[in-house]
Motif scaffolding. Structure first.
Motif, PDB file in Angstrom:
ATOM      1  N   ILE A  58      34.429  55.466  48.754  1.00 36.29           N
ATOM      2  CA  ILE A  58      33.073  55.540  49.308  1.00 36.29           C
ATOM      3  C   ILE A  58      32.251  54.337  48.843  1.00 36.29           C
ATOM      4  O   ILE A  58      31.600  53.667  49.643  1.00 36.29           O
ATOM      5  CB  ILE A  58      32.384  56.842  48.867  1.00 36.29           C
ATOM      6  CG1 ILE A  58      33.032  58.042  49.539  1.00 36.29           C
ATOM      7  CG2 ILE A  58      30.898  56.790  49.188  1.00 36.29           C
ATOM      8  CD1 ILE A  58      32.525  59.366  49.040  1.00 36.29           C
ATOM      9  N   ALA A  59      32.293  54.051  47.542  1.00 35.82           N
ATOM     10  CA  ALA A  59      31.425  53.013  46.993  1.00 35.82           C
ATOM     11  C   ALA A  59      31.712  51.658  47.619  1.00 35.82           C
ATOM     12  O   ALA A  59      30.803  50.862  47.846  1.00 35.82           O
ATOM     13  CB  ALA A  59      31.596  52.931  45.479  1.00 35.82           C
ATOM     14  N   GLU A  60      32.999  51.380  47.893  1.00 36.63           N
ATOM     15  CA  GLU A  60      33.348  50.088  48.461  1.00 36.63           C
ATOM     16  C   GLU A  60      33.141  50.042  49.972  1.00 36.63           C
ATOM     17  O   GLU A  60      33.372  49.022  50.599  1.00 36.63           O
ATOM     18  CB  GLU A  60      34.808  49.740  48.139  1.00 36.63           C
ATOM     19  CG  GLU A  60      35.066  49.517  46.663  1.00 36.63           C
ATOM     20  CD  GLU A  60      34.353  48.289  46.109  1.00 36.63           C
ATOM     21  OE1 GLU A  60      33.751  47.546  46.892  1.00 36.63           O
ATOM     22  OE2 GLU A  60      34.406  48.094  44.886  1.00 36.63           O
ATOM     23  N   GLY A  61      32.743  51.179  50.559  1.00 39.03           N
ATOM     24  CA  GLY A  61      32.537  51.197  52.002  1.00 39.03           C
ATOM     25  C   GLY A  61      33.830  51.100  52.795  1.00 39.03           C
ATOM     26  O   GLY A  61      33.819  50.666  53.945  1.00 39.03           O
ATOM     27  N   TRP A  92      35.392  53.344  54.169  1.00 39.76           N
ATOM     28  CA  TRP A  92      35.301  54.251  55.318  1.00 39.76           C
ATOM     29  C   TRP A  92      34.531  53.643  56.469  1.00 39.76           C
ATOM     30  O   TRP A  92      34.498  54.218  57.548  1.00 39.76           O
ATOM     31  CB  TRP A  92      34.656  55.559  54.870  1.00 39.76           C
ATOM     32  CG  TRP A  92      33.345  55.367  54.171  1.00 39.76           C
ATOM     33  CD1 TRP A  92      33.146  54.895  52.909  1.00 39.76           C
ATOM     34  CD2 TRP A  92      32.056  55.605  54.705  1.00 39.76           C
ATOM     35  NE1 TRP A  92      31.806  54.833  52.619  1.00 39.76           N
ATOM     36  CE2 TRP A  92      31.112  55.267  53.702  1.00 39.76           C
ATOM     37  CE3 TRP A  92      31.587  56.082  55.935  1.00 39.76           C
ATOM     38  CZ2 TRP A  92      29.748  55.381  53.894  1.00 39.76           C
ATOM     39  CZ3 TRP A  92      30.229  56.198  56.105  1.00 39.76           C
ATOM     40  CH2 TRP A  92      29.322  55.849  55.100  1.00 39.76           C
ATOM     41  N   HIS A  93      33.893  52.485  56.284  1.00 45.06           N
ATOM     42  CA  HIS A  93      33.223  51.860  57.420  1.00 45.06           C
ATOM     43  C   HIS A  93      34.210  51.115  58.314  1.00 45.06           C
ATOM     44  O   HIS A  93      33.893  50.810  59.455  1.00 45.06           O
ATOM     45  CB  HIS A  93      32.151  50.901  56.924  1.00 45.06           C
ATOM     46  CG  HIS A  93      30.876  51.579  56.548  1.00 45.06           C
ATOM     47  ND1 HIS A  93      30.143  52.321  57.441  1.00 45.06           N
ATOM     48  CD2 HIS A  93      30.215  51.658  55.381  1.00 45.06           C
ATOM     49  CE1 HIS A  93      29.082  52.813  56.840  1.00 45.06           C
ATOM     50  NE2 HIS A  93      29.107  52.430  55.589  1.00 45.06           N
ATOM     51  N   CYS A  94      35.376  50.788  57.777  1.00 46.02           N
ATOM     52  CA  CYS A  94      36.365  50.051  58.569  1.00 46.02           C
ATOM     53  C   CYS A  94      37.641  50.854  58.800  1.00 46.02           C
ATOM     54  O   CYS A  94      38.497  50.427  59.576  1.00 46.02           O
ATOM     55  CB  CYS A  94      36.721  48.731  57.909  1.00 46.02           C
ATOM     56  SG  CYS A  94      35.358  47.571  57.843  1.00 46.02           S
ATOM     57  N   LEU A 152      34.624  61.976  55.539  1.00 43.71           N
ATOM     58  CA  LEU A 152      34.782  60.521  55.728  1.00 43.71           C
ATOM     59  C   LEU A 152      35.471  60.217  57.051  1.00 43.71           C
ATOM     60  O   LEU A 152      36.389  59.412  57.112  1.00 43.71           O
ATOM     61  CB  LEU A 152      35.573  59.942  54.555  1.00 43.71           C
ATOM     62  CG  LEU A 152      34.861  60.037  53.207  1.00 43.71           C
ATOM     63  CD1 LEU A 152      35.802  59.749  52.063  1.00 43.71           C
ATOM     64  CD2 LEU A 152      33.686  59.085  53.171  1.00 43.71           C
ATOM     65  N   MET A 199      40.870  41.946  55.803  1.00 47.92           N
ATOM     66  CA  MET A 199      40.313  42.812  54.760  1.00 47.92           C
ATOM     67  C   MET A 199      40.035  41.984  53.506  1.00 47.92           C
ATOM     68  O   MET A 199      40.809  41.099  53.174  1.00 47.92           O
ATOM     69  CB  MET A 199      41.304  43.929  54.453  1.00 47.92           C
ATOM     70  CG  MET A 199      40.845  44.886  53.382  1.00 47.92           C
ATOM     71  SD  MET A 199      41.965  46.286  53.234  1.00 47.92           S
ATOM     72  CE  MET A 199      41.977  46.522  51.465  1.00 47.92           C
ATOM     73  N   PRO A 200      38.909  42.247  52.835  1.00 44.40           N
ATOM     74  CA  PRO A 200      38.642  41.508  51.597  1.00 44.40           C
ATOM     75  C   PRO A 200      39.545  41.989  50.473  1.00 44.40           C
ATOM     76  O   PRO A 200      40.031  43.120  50.488  1.00 44.40           O
ATOM     77  CB  PRO A 200      37.182  41.847  51.289  1.00 44.40           C
ATOM     78  CG  PRO A 200      36.933  43.135  51.960  1.00 44.40           C
ATOM     79  CD  PRO A 200      37.811  43.165  53.171  1.00 44.40           C
ATOM     80  N   TYR A 232      40.222  43.018  46.410  1.00 40.88           N
ATOM     81  CA  TYR A 232      39.434  43.722  45.397  1.00 40.88           C
ATOM     82  C   TYR A 232      39.969  43.393  44.011  1.00 40.88           C
ATOM     83  O   TYR A 232      40.437  44.270  43.289  1.00 40.88           O
ATOM     84  CB  TYR A 232      39.452  45.224  45.671  1.00 40.88           C
ATOM     85  CG  TYR A 232      38.719  45.559  46.955  1.00 40.88           C
ATOM     86  CD1 TYR A 232      37.370  45.842  46.931  1.00 40.88           C
ATOM     87  CD2 TYR A 232      39.369  45.519  48.181  1.00 40.88           C
ATOM     88  CE1 TYR A 232      36.679  46.101  48.099  1.00 40.88           C
ATOM     89  CE2 TYR A 232      38.688  45.770  49.359  1.00 40.88           C
ATOM     90  CZ  TYR A 232      37.342  46.063  49.307  1.00 40.88           C
ATOM     91  OH  TYR A 232      36.656  46.295  50.454  1.00 40.88           O
ATOM     92  N   PRO A 233      39.886  42.111  43.591  1.00 36.11           N
ATOM     93  CA  PRO A 233      40.513  41.705  42.337  1.00 36.11           C
ATOM     94  C   PRO A 233      39.874  42.350  41.106  1.00 36.11           C
ATOM     95  O   PRO A 233      40.483  42.342  40.039  1.00 36.11           O
ATOM     96  CB  PRO A 233      40.314  40.183  42.319  1.00 36.11           C
ATOM     97  CG  PRO A 233      39.211  39.917  43.254  1.00 36.11           C
ATOM     98  CD  PRO A 233      39.265  40.978  44.292  1.00 36.11           C
ATOM     99  N   TRP A 234      38.674  42.916  41.251  1.00 36.01           N
ATOM    100  CA  TRP A 234      38.033  43.492  40.062  1.00 36.01           C
ATOM    101  C   TRP A 234      38.639  44.838  39.673  1.00 36.01           C
ATOM    102  O   TRP A 234      38.215  45.432  38.702  1.00 36.01           O
ATOM    103  CB  TRP A 234      36.531  43.605  40.250  1.00 36.01           C
ATOM    104  CG  TRP A 234      36.095  44.276  41.520  1.00 36.01           C
ATOM    105  CD1 TRP A 234      35.870  45.599  41.709  1.00 36.01           C
ATOM    106  CD2 TRP A 234      35.810  43.643  42.769  1.00 36.01           C
ATOM    107  NE1 TRP A 234      35.471  45.831  43.002  1.00 36.01           N
ATOM    108  CE2 TRP A 234      35.420  44.647  43.674  1.00 36.01           C
ATOM    109  CE3 TRP A 234      35.846  42.310  43.221  1.00 36.01           C
ATOM    110  CZ2 TRP A 234      35.065  44.372  44.998  1.00 36.01           C
ATOM    111  CZ3 TRP A 234      35.507  42.060  44.529  1.00 36.01           C
ATOM    112  CH2 TRP A 234      35.129  43.080  45.397  1.00 36.01           C
ATOM    113  N   TYR A 235      39.616  45.308  40.437  1.00 28.94           N
ATOM    114  CA  TYR A 235      40.325  46.512  40.010  1.00 28.94           C
ATOM    115  C   TYR A 235      41.626  46.164  39.290  1.00 28.94           C
ATOM    116  O   TYR A 235      42.507  47.020  39.156  1.00 28.94           O
ATOM    117  CB  TYR A 235      40.590  47.436  41.205  1.00 28.94           C
ATOM    118  CG  TYR A 235      39.310  48.036  41.737  1.00 28.94           C
ATOM    119  CD1 TYR A 235      38.455  48.719  40.881  1.00 28.94           C
ATOM    120  CD2 TYR A 235      38.937  47.892  43.070  1.00 28.94           C
ATOM    121  CE1 TYR A 235      37.263  49.242  41.334  1.00 28.94           C
ATOM    122  CE2 TYR A 235      37.746  48.419  43.527  1.00 28.94           C
ATOM    123  CZ  TYR A 235      36.918  49.095  42.666  1.00 28.94           C
ATOM    124  OH  TYR A 235      35.731  49.609  43.108  1.00 28.94           O
TER     125      TYR A 235
END
Lengths: 463, 204
Positions: free
Chosen positions: B73-76, B78-80, B113, B151-152, B154-157
């Protein structure tokens, strides 16, 4: 002007100005967030790998800034002007209006920060973090009490059409907000939640933005054109059609979903019923303009209202076509819907608010708009930009839908969409440049008003 | 008929009456039907084999699922990526069985979602389609596994250990959530392959 002289503090111009300035500032946040998000589709995102500017979060900032920052601030500012003007009474408390302004904008900024920090709520058009929702509901409640008081004072009289829409929207907005932000978040999971959520998605546009927008235009058009409204009967049909059909449109956002099919059929029929509303409102507005078309060229607000009304007609005709199941089969989940919603919120309502800005700001500053040429550039860049974006995204939507149905690998539909996404980014740049023209023009107008005040120091300053 | 232009008529009939008519007709009644007819969906009672090294007990696994959902949810995401399969446009061939209300009646679907846009494919039948390693690589930088992807990353994970990105607890939670999506519906994954899997060579 008579009312103003009888009751000099009728309109609190300070709070009107604050809201309008905030709206203009937020429109840049909204456009910049949208533009940078669109670059992700071209693999050219300006901040790759930055957690707090991730494109997924930027998208939520874009939509929230459009709905709650730009449109809401613009509309609240205009309401603080219209309602006292039409009722002849002040709002409940001008101190309260200023407090609400600060609370509301603090919450809007807070929600931008929290969304970027990763605390968004997982509900479409309600991404405002769940922790802020109770405060926003409270703020909306205070706003409604503040604004509805002058309307209650004239309850024995017949009201002008603008006030019907505004009154209804003031009642609907807090109910819609509470329903859409709390029920699906805490009580109803899955399909039941989607039933409520779809209602919220539609009601935000149908019961908050649309009635306020139409109410604003019904006020401004006759005023700036100096012509009476074409038909009173048509406005009655339009208003009651909206009140009847719009709340029932809900499930059309989740067609072919597990929501009971009869609910979906009902929503489709009600969505087609919206035509009653649209044709009466649009005919009424155009018939008011008819016979004096040259004002489209000479009168800046009229031009913006004309394009907004045209866009309203086009989107609503589109709505009744795309809501059918056969069209949904192709275009749902595609860029078609994105194009449609841009044309609604930008092409229609942002244009109507901009018409108001061109009317109200020079009036507040007691001067003329600085440059007609910059105003032309603003209009044409935005009108062409949003039209190109709309046509481009509709076409992209059909291509995507057809490719998905054809069973080509999914990634092929992404590759096929890239040219369309380039055009979309280009149209976004047009819109940003148009808004920059607007900003420069407003700044120059403001400077000019300060000069005028120095030249004629005895002239009365409104705000 | 004066009241339709006055405060009372607009407040009571349009503002309150017609709104609640719609809420009851298209909200309360379908929700009552759904809640009455749909059994509660239980989360998996055991930890799937792929996640046993990471999560000792089902409780930990369920916490990870919720954490993954929250990050989704936080990363959005579900918008894509939508989360329902429609009975049209060959979606049952592309993604798997058509969605039913039953599969959404769980704590992981609060809030729902469904999504309204597919920039990327639907994820409601994602469980088991790809390996965990594929998901980690894809999450770190999608173009490493799908060159054309938009798709972007997410290296911070990921934590960098000796110059190599290693998924952290959050990345594992996201993948656990993705590998759970539709697990109750597609237990027949081994026998029924989706159309896309049949015609496409597996991506490495």
């Amino acid at each position: 002007m008579n009312e103003q002289q009888k009751n000099p503090n009728l309109v609190d111009f300070i709070v009107v100005r604050w809201h309008l300035y905030a709206a203009i500032a937020y429109v840049f946040i909204a456009v910049l967030a949208g533009l940078s998000y669109s670059l992700q589709f071209l693999q050219k995102y300006p901040f790759p790998g930055v957690e707090y500017l991730s494109p997924g979060r930027m998208r939520m900032v874009h939509t929230s800034a459009v709905a709650y920052a730009w449109l809401a601030n613009g509309m609240f500012g205009i309401l603080y002007y219209i309602i006292p003007k039409l009722t002849g009474h002040r709002v409940l408390s001008q101190t309260l209006s200023r407090i609400i302004f600060f609370i509301y904008n603090f919450l809007v900024l807070g929600s931008v920060v929290l969304i970027l920090a990763g605390h968004a709520q997982g509900l479409e058009w309600a991404e405002t973090p769940a922790i802020l929702d109770p405060f926003i509901a409270l703020g909306l409640g205070l706003l409604v009490v503040n604004l509805i008081t002058p309307i209650i004072k004239i309850r024995a009289q017949k009201m002008y059409v603008s006030l019907w829409y505004i009154l209804a929207a003031l009642i609907w907005t807090p109910m819609v907000y509470v329903m859409g932000n709390f029920l699906p978040q805490y009580i109803f999971p899955g399909t039941s939640g989607a039933t409520v959520s779809s209602m919220y998605i539609h009601d935000l546009v149908g019961l908050f933005v649309t009635p306020l927008g139409i109410g604003m235009v019904y006020y401004l058009l006759p005023v700036v054109m100096k012509r009476p409204l074409y038909s009173h009967a048509l406005s009655i049909i339009g208003f009651w059609g909206l009140a009847f059909f719009y709340p029932m449109n809900s499930a059309h956002h989740y067609l072919f979903s597990p929501i009971p099919m009869w609910t979906q059929y009902f929503a489709i029929v009600a969505s087609i019923g919206v035509h009653v509303v649209v044709y009466t409102v649009v005919f009424n507005l155009f018939a008011t303009m008819a016979g004096d078309w040259k004002q489209l060229i000479t009168n800046i607000p009229v031009r913006w209202m004309f394009f907004g009304t045209l866009a309203y007609l086009i989107t609503c005709i589109q709505c009744a076509i795309q809501v059918t199941l056969s069209a949904q089969s192709i275009i749902h989940f595609t860029d078609w819907v994105v194009g449609h919603s841009h044309f609604v919120l930008f092409g229609t309502f942002s244009f109507w608010i901009t018409a108001w800005l061109y009317y109200l700001l020079p009036k507040i500053w007691k001067t003329e708009i600085f440059s007609g040429s910059l105003a032309n550039w603003h209009f044409w860049l935005l009108a062409l930009g949003i039209s190109i974006m709309q046509i481009d995204l509709l076409a992209a939507g059909v291509v995507q839908g057809m490719m998905w149905r054809s069973m080509a690998p999914f990634i092929d539909s992404v590759v096929a969409s890239i040219p369309f996404w380039w055009v979309r980014t280009f149209s976004g740049i047009m819109i940003l440049s148009g808004e920059l023209c607007f900003f420069v023009n407003l700044y120059a107008t403001w400077q000019q008003s300060k000069r005028n005040r120095i030249l004629a120091p005895n002239s009365e300053v409104v705000a | 008929m004066n009241f339709i232009e006055k405060f009372s008529g607009i407040f009571l009939i349009a503002g309150v009456g017609l709104f609640f008519l719609a809420v009851i007709g298209l909200g309360v009644i379908p929700i009552y039907m759904l809640e009455k007819s749909t059994p509660q969906l239980q989360l998996p009672a055991t930890v799937p084999p792929d996640f046993q090294p990471d999560y000792a007990s089902p409780t930990e696994y369920h916490q990870a699922l919720h954490r993954g959902r929250d990050l989704y949810i936080a990363e959005g995401c579900w918008h894509c990526h939508s989360q329902y399969v429609r009975p049209t446009a060959n979606e049952n061939l592309r993604y798997g069985p058509v969605s039913t209300p039953m599969e959404y009646q769980s704590s992981l679907h609060l809030p729902q979602l469904f999504g309204t846009r597919r920039v990327g494919p639907d994820l409601s039948r994602e469980a088991g389609k790809k390996s965990n390693d594929w998901h980690f690589a894809h999450l770190y930088q999608p173009t490493h596994v799908v060159p054309e992807s938009i798709m972007p990353g997410y290296p911070w994970y990921f934590d960098v250990v000796d110059g190599v990105p290693v998924p952290n607890q959050d990345a594992k939670a996201i993948v656990a959530y993705l590998q759970w999506l539709g697990v109750d519906v597609i237990k027949r994954r081994d026998t029924v392959q989706t159309y896309e899997q049949q015609i496409l060579p597996p991506r490495e």
